[in-house]
Motif scaffolding. Structure first.
Motif: not given
Length: 578
Positions: A319-331
């Protein structure tokens, strides 16, 4: 003009009438398909045109591309040095030397497509490039869209040889121990700071549309009649509208607005007909590129000479390679869902796919869209697991897959970058079709050149250019591969009511082939001759299109050098979350 077109066979991609003898065309649309007699009855006074093709098909549809930016940065007067044209570093240097010989002294030079993995060369820096180019302003951009390298002359021009700047957000300049710049830049903000002044000088030497229209022509020559822009921003409106208005324009374009733009939710109004240019969705990025080691993947990168040469850190990125957190994706999804846009998420690693599908599931549920015709997309998904495809189907997600990843890098993926159990299965097309998904293919120009027939060959045979066989259990049929380049890709672009098959009422967009793909050896499909394309019932004359493009008023197009390089595979596009 009313016409009836014939070929040795007409392959319609319509399951109710798979083959035909002729197609009748009036006012740019198909009015009859079937026997020559039937078409003649529909248009008794129409000219009958024998196309001379062995097979007439619906024009190919490229579901994911970047035509204007690719052309502005890859085509003349810039130079394309990707491994498909310059296989090794010595070949790249040969292009450098040719550019020096054929351009006036002092002219800035731009080169695109360096790939340390395939060209077997560590990243260059200013010292390496200075030894070749002297005091000329030169930029070399990595094929992944992550890196750029410049000569010392560029640093001096910017005043950064003595006063180096701070790193831009989500990007960085490589530095010597004393803090001075090495001439290497990582990610878009730093890359464009280096590249923009070079591109400005390069593009002064020709019409600003020269490169983009040549990329359009390159796509059309490959049989493509519809495509997309997957990194649209408002500054691209002028070139896209200008090209669409050129007589004989060979491509229809669907726009996906970058989520990082403040106006991404705005409607797109244009005086260009919607069937030629319209906005359909939002482009978002979940993770990065396999070739620089920043995709969100559960399987570890191996510690091999392959990963060492590319500077990839061994181990699992997760998950460290993700550009966004899950919360940011939801937003982000909440921000764009209400406007009805189609979502298109760049994601390569299986961990990234899990997170994106989780976010999709939540947003579709919250907004009451489960079971509706939303067609939200996942792009590339080279490292997806087999179990993720049935989940995509349950959510109504469309997979736009890049066979070029397997075809171009397959020999390195399988045992060099990942364990064979992972690398051999890269781009799981069989699993995707088995899940009942409307799978479509793309080349993601400019990452690789447009090659729909080669995409088909690769997924049918699962062989790379070396002849090596990787993951034969992922092979698909000829018919499935054709669907992925025609009707399924049209579906992905929300355009299957217009293009993608030869049916009455659809636009008369065709590709003429020198052989029937069903009738040749699968390992020769990629070399079938494309004899031409038709758009809206008219044959495309690429020479005339290129000539007409030079007559376009360029007063509103002189800022193309500021639009950047294609960032489809960028891990942190400008403004993206951490």
């Amino acid at each position: 003009m009313n016409r009836i077109l014939t070929a040795d066979t007409v392959i319609t991609m319509d399951p109710d009438l798979p083959r035909a003898e002729a197609v009748a065309v009036a006012d740019g649309k198909i009015v009859a398909v079937g026997s020559l007699d039937l078409c003649t009855q529909a248009l008794p006074d129409a000219e009958v045109v024998d196309t001379g093709a062995a097979a007439l098909l619906p024009g190919f549809v490229e579901s994911h591309s970047h035509p204007v930016l690719s052309g502005a940065t890859m085509m003349p007067p810039a130079y394309w040095v990707a491994p498909w044209f310059a296989p090794k570093w010595d070949d790249v240097v040969a292009v450098f030397e040719r550019a020096l010989a054929e351009t006036p002294e002092g002219t800035p030079l731009a080169f695109f497509g360096f790939d340390g993995l395939l060209q077997e060369r560590p990243e260059p820096d200013a010292a390496v490039l200075d030894a070749i180019f002297g005091d000329r302003m030169v930029a070399l951009v990595g094929n992944s869209g992550h890196t750029a390298y410049v000569t010392s002359a560029v640093l001096t021009h910017l005043g950064w040889d003595v006063n180096p700047p701070a790193d831009p957000p989500n990007a960085s300049f490589d530095r010597h121990p004393d803090g001075t710049l090495t001439g290497r830049a990582l990610e878009v903000g730093a890359m464009m700071a280096f590249v923009e002044p070079v591109l400005e000088g390069v593009q002064k030497s020709g019409h600003p549309l020269q490169g983009p229209v040549e990329f359009y022509a390159l796509m059309a020559a490959a049989g493509i009649t519809s495509s997309s822009e997957h990194t649209y921003k408002a500054e691209l409106r002028a070139p896209y509208e200008a090209i669409a208005k050129i007589p004989g324009c060979p491509l229809r374009i669907r726009l996906y607005h970058m989520s990082t733009e403040s106006d991404a939710n705005d409607p797109f109004d244009s005086d260009v007909p919607e069937d030629m240019l319209r906005k359909v969705g939002i482009k978002l990025w979940a993770d990065g590129s396999p070739w620089v080691g920043n995709i969100a993947m559960s399987a570890p990168y191996l510690d091999t000479h392959v990963t060492e040469a590319a500077g990839i850190t061994p181990g699992a990125t997760g998950e460290s390679a993700m550009n966004y957190t899950r919360q940011q994706l939801d937003e982000l999804l909440d921000r764009y869902v209400a406007a009805g846009w189609q979502m298109a998420f760049h994601v390569n690693g299986d961990v990234g796919v899990d997170i994106v599908l989780d976010a999709f599931s939540r947003a579709l549920t919250v907004h009451g869209l489960l079971g509706t015709d939303h067609r939200w997309r996942v792009e590339h998904i080279g490292g997806a697991r087999a179990d993720q495809f049935p989940r995509m189907a349950s959510l109504g997600v469309v997979p736009s897959m890049g066979p070029f990843q397997f075809y171009r890098w397959g020999d390195l993926l399988d045992g060099g970058m990942f364990e064979p159990a992972i690398g051999s299965q890269w781009t799981r097309t069989r699993d995707a079709f088995n899940a009942g998904l409307k799978v479509c293919y793309h080349n993601d120009g400019s990452v690789t050149p447009p090659t729909p027939l080669l995409n088909m060959q690769a997924t049918i045979t699962r062989r790379t250019p070396s002849g090596a066989l990787h993951g034969p259990e992922q092979a698909v049929t000829v018919h499935e591969a054709l669907q992925a380049e025609t009707i399924n890709a049209a579906y992905a672009l929300r355009s299957e009511h217009e293009v993608g098959s030869i049916e009455v009422g659809k636009l008369a967009d065709f590709v003429l082939l020198g052989a029937d793909p069903y009738a040749v050896a699968p390992d020769t499909i990629g070399s079938i001759e494309v004899k031409g394309t038709w758009l809206g019932g008219e044959p495309i004359d690429l020479d005339a299109f290129l000539a007409m493009s030079r007559q376009v008023d360029d007063s509103a197009l002189r800022e193309l050098h500021k639009l950047g390089v294609p960032v489809c595979c960028a891990s942190h596009p400008a403004g993206a979350g951490a």
